[in-house]
Write a protein that holds these residues in place. Structure first.
Motif, PDB file in Angstrom:
ATOM      1  N   GLN A 144      55.811 -11.599  98.170  1.00  0.00           N
ATOM      2  CA  GLN A 144      55.906 -10.383  97.455  1.00  0.00           C
ATOM      3  C   GLN A 144      56.310 -10.412  95.826  1.00  0.00           C
ATOM      4  OE1 GLN A 144      58.158  -7.721  99.876  1.00  0.00           O
ATOM      5  NE2 GLN A 144      56.615  -7.314 101.282  1.00  0.00           N
ATOM      6  N   PHE A 145      57.416 -11.223  95.770  1.00  0.00           N
ATOM      7  CA  PHE A 145      57.700 -11.429  94.487  1.00  0.00           C
ATOM      8  C   PHE A 145      56.742 -12.235  93.412  1.00  0.00           C
ATOM      9  CE2 PHE A 145      59.820 -14.739  91.698  1.00  0.00           C
ATOM     10  CZ  PHE A 145      60.437 -13.812  90.754  1.00  0.00           C
ATOM     11  N   ILE A 146      56.094 -13.165  94.215  1.00  0.00           N
ATOM     12  CA  ILE A 146      55.030 -13.948  93.458  1.00  0.00           C
ATOM     13  C   ILE A 146      53.846 -13.211  92.928  1.00  0.00           C
ATOM     14  CG2 ILE A 146      53.230 -15.894  93.508  1.00  0.00           C
ATOM     15  CD1 ILE A 146      55.152 -17.400  95.124  1.00  0.00           C
ATOM     16  N   ILE A 147      53.297 -12.174  94.248  1.00  0.00           N
ATOM     17  CA  ILE A 147      52.129 -11.203  93.892  1.00  0.00           C
ATOM     18  C   ILE A 147      52.696 -10.314  92.997  1.00  0.00           C
ATOM     19  CG2 ILE A 147      50.803  -9.680  95.031  1.00  0.00           C
ATOM     20  CD1 ILE A 147      50.163 -12.434  95.459  1.00  0.00           C
ATOM     21  N   SER A 152      52.123  -8.054  87.638  1.00  0.00           N
ATOM     22  CA  SER A 152      52.654  -7.408  86.163  1.00  0.00           C
ATOM     23  C   SER A 152      52.128  -8.245  85.031  1.00  0.00           C
ATOM     24  CB  SER A 152      54.118  -7.529  86.272  1.00  0.00           C
ATOM     25  OG  SER A 152      54.572  -6.698  87.251  1.00  0.00           O
ATOM     26  N   ILE A 153      51.871  -9.536  85.149  1.00  0.00           N
ATOM     27  CA  ILE A 153      51.347 -10.357  83.917  1.00  0.00           C
ATOM     28  C   ILE A 153      50.013 -10.189  83.809  1.00  0.00           C
ATOM     29  CG2 ILE A 153      50.936 -12.790  83.021  1.00  0.00           C
ATOM     30  CD1 ILE A 153      53.622 -13.489  84.718  1.00  0.00           C
ATOM     31  N   PHE A 154      49.040 -10.230  84.788  1.00  0.00           N
ATOM     32  CA  PHE A 154      47.658 -10.096  84.591  1.00  0.00           C
ATOM     33  C   PHE A 154      47.244  -8.575  84.943  1.00  0.00           C
ATOM     34  CE2 PHE A 154      48.552 -14.451  85.860  1.00  0.00           C
ATOM     35  CZ  PHE A 154      48.002 -14.988  84.749  1.00  0.00           C
ATOM     36  N   GLU A 155      48.078  -7.653  84.940  1.00  0.00           N
ATOM     37  CA  GLU A 155      47.708  -6.357  85.366  1.00  0.00           C
ATOM     38  C   GLU A 155      46.766  -5.979  86.285  1.00  0.00           C
ATOM     39  OE1 GLU A 155      46.155  -4.783  81.657  1.00  0.00           O
ATOM     40  OE2 GLU A 155      48.126  -5.011  80.541  1.00  0.00           O
ATOM     41  N   LEU A 156      47.216  -6.630  87.460  1.00  0.00           N
ATOM     42  CA  LEU A 156      46.299  -6.631  88.866  1.00  0.00           C
ATOM     43  C   LEU A 156      46.768  -5.438  89.749  1.00  0.00           C
ATOM     44  CD1 LEU A 156      46.400 -10.239  89.794  1.00  0.00           C
ATOM     45  CD2 LEU A 156      44.405  -9.281  88.651  1.00  0.00           C
ATOM     46  N   ASP A 157      46.051  -4.830  90.408  1.00  0.00           N
ATOM     47  CA  ASP A 157      46.172  -3.693  91.525  1.00  0.00           C
ATOM     48  C   ASP A 157      46.632  -4.317  92.752  1.00  0.00           C
ATOM     49  OD1 ASP A 157      46.564  -1.549  92.749  1.00  0.00           O
ATOM     50  OD2 ASP A 157      44.531  -0.975  92.909  1.00  0.00           O
ATOM     51  N   ILE A 158      47.965  -4.520  93.030  1.00  0.00           N
ATOM     52  CA  ILE A 158      48.699  -5.149  94.128  1.00  0.00           C
ATOM     53  C   ILE A 158      48.151  -4.652  95.525  1.00  0.00           C
ATOM     54  CG2 ILE A 158      50.590  -5.842  95.284  1.00  0.00           C
ATOM     55  CD1 ILE A 158      51.962  -6.056  92.569  1.00  0.00           C
ATOM     56  N   SER A 159      47.873  -3.378  95.514  1.00  0.00           N
ATOM     57  CA  SER A 159      47.524  -2.526  96.677  1.00  0.00           C
ATOM     58  C   SER A 159      46.041  -2.638  97.312  1.00  0.00           C
ATOM     59  CB  SER A 159      47.518  -0.988  96.226  1.00  0.00           C
ATOM     60  OG  SER A 159      46.868  -0.645  95.373  1.00  0.00           O
ATOM     61  N   ALA A 160      45.288  -3.469  96.175  1.00  0.00           N
ATOM     62  CA  ALA A 160      43.998  -3.567  96.697  1.00  0.00           C
ATOM     63  C   ALA A 160      44.067  -4.916  97.089  1.00  0.00           C
ATOM     64  CB  ALA A 160      43.156  -3.781  95.297  1.00  0.00           C
ATOM     65  N   ILE A 161      45.060  -5.868  97.111  1.00  0.00           N
ATOM     66  CA  ILE A 161      44.840  -7.202  97.813  1.00  0.00           C
ATOM     67  C   ILE A 161      44.893  -7.034  99.263  1.00  0.00           C
ATOM     68  CG2 ILE A 161      46.077  -9.419  97.833  1.00  0.00           C
ATOM     69  CD1 ILE A 161      47.411  -8.912  95.007  1.00  0.00           C
TER      70      ILE A 161
END
Length: 213
Positions: A144-147, A152-161
Motif C-alpha cells: 500500500q505504501f508503494i502503490i 501520488s507521483i504519477f497521479e494514478l487512481d489507486i481505487s481503480a487498481i
C-alpha cells in the motif's frame, strides 16, 4: 536440571577468546546443555535484528498522529518517558534471566521450562500464528505504501487498481523474503545491519527535528 549428566567438553585454552568459549561450554554442561549455537553474528547484528522486529519507525510514525490528535503533546511529553521506563524494566528482567540461564530458544522454550511441555506447545503455536499475521500485515502495508507513493507521483487512481494485483504483489514480496532467508545468514545479516543503521539514523534525525521545531 540437577539430574542431567555432565557433558564432556574440550579443553580449549590457547587464547583468551578460547578460554572464554571453554568457560561457556563448561557452564552450559553444568546446566545440562551442549553448546551448539554457531557464533556467526556480532553484537550489532543481533541488536539490528531486534530493531528490525520492533521497527520503531513504522510503529512510531503510524501511531504518532493517534496519540497527538487524541491527547496532544502530553501523550509524548508524559507518555513516552513512562512507556520507556516500563520497557526498560522488562528489558532488565529479561536480561537477568538470560544471563543466569545462557540457553538459546524462543518463547516456547521458556514456556516449557517454566510451565511444562503443554504450555510450551501452546505458546509456540500462538507465537507462530502471530508471526504469520504480522508478516502478512507488514507486506500488505509495504504494498500500500508503494502503490500510494506511485499514485501520488504519477497521479494514478489507486481505487481503480484490481485486487488481484495486490494479491500477486504481496505473494511476490513474501517469496522474496523466503528466498533471502534460504540463501543463508550472511544475506540476512547484511540486510538487518543496513536496517539497523537506517533506523538509528532516521529515528535520531526525526527526534532532533521534533525537539528543535
Amino acid at each position: 536440571m540437577s539430574d542431567s549428566k555432565p557433558i564432556n567438553t574440550p579443553n580449549i585454552l590457547n587464547s583468551n577468546n578460547d578460554t572464554v568459549i571453554s568457560d561457556d561450554v563448561k557452564l552450559l554442561a553444568k546446566l545440562g546443555y551442549k553448546q551448539e549455537l554457531l557464533r556467526r553474528m556480532n553484537g550489532f547484528s543481533n541488536y539490528a535484528i531486534s530493531l528490525s522486529i520492533i521497527c520503531i519507525l513504522a510503529g512510531g510514525i503510524t501511531s504518532f498522529h493517534v496519540g497527538y490528535c487524541s491527547v496532544g503533546g502530553a501523550s509524548i511529553g508524559f507518555g513516552w518517558p513512562i512507556v520507556c521506563l516500563f520497557s526498560f524494566i522488562v528489558a532488565a528482567t529479561m536480561g537477568q534471566i538470560a544471563s543466569a540461564y545462557p540457553t538459546a530458544g524462543g518463547l516456547y522454550h521458556w514456556a516449557s521450562v517454566l510451565g511444562g511441555p503443554r504450555w510450551g506447545w501452546i505458546t509456540g503455536w500462538y507465537n507462530l500464528a502471530g508471526l504469520v499475521t504480522v508478516l502478512a500485515a507488514i507486506n500488505v502495508g509495504l504494498y500500500q505504501f508503494i502503490i500510494g507513493s506511485l499514485g501520488s507521483i504519477f497521479e494514478l487512481d489507486i481505487s481503480a487498481i484490481p485486487s488481484w494485483i495486490q494479491h500477486v504483489s504481496v505473494t511476490a514480496i513474501t517469496l522474496s523474503q523466503a528466498w533471502l532467508n534460504y540463501r543463508g545468514i550472511r544475506w540476512t545479516t547484511m540486510l538487518t545491519d543496513f536496517s539497523g543503521y537506517w533506523i538509528l539514523v532516521v529515528a535520531s534525525s526525526l527526534t532532533i527535528l521534533l525537539l528543535i521545531s
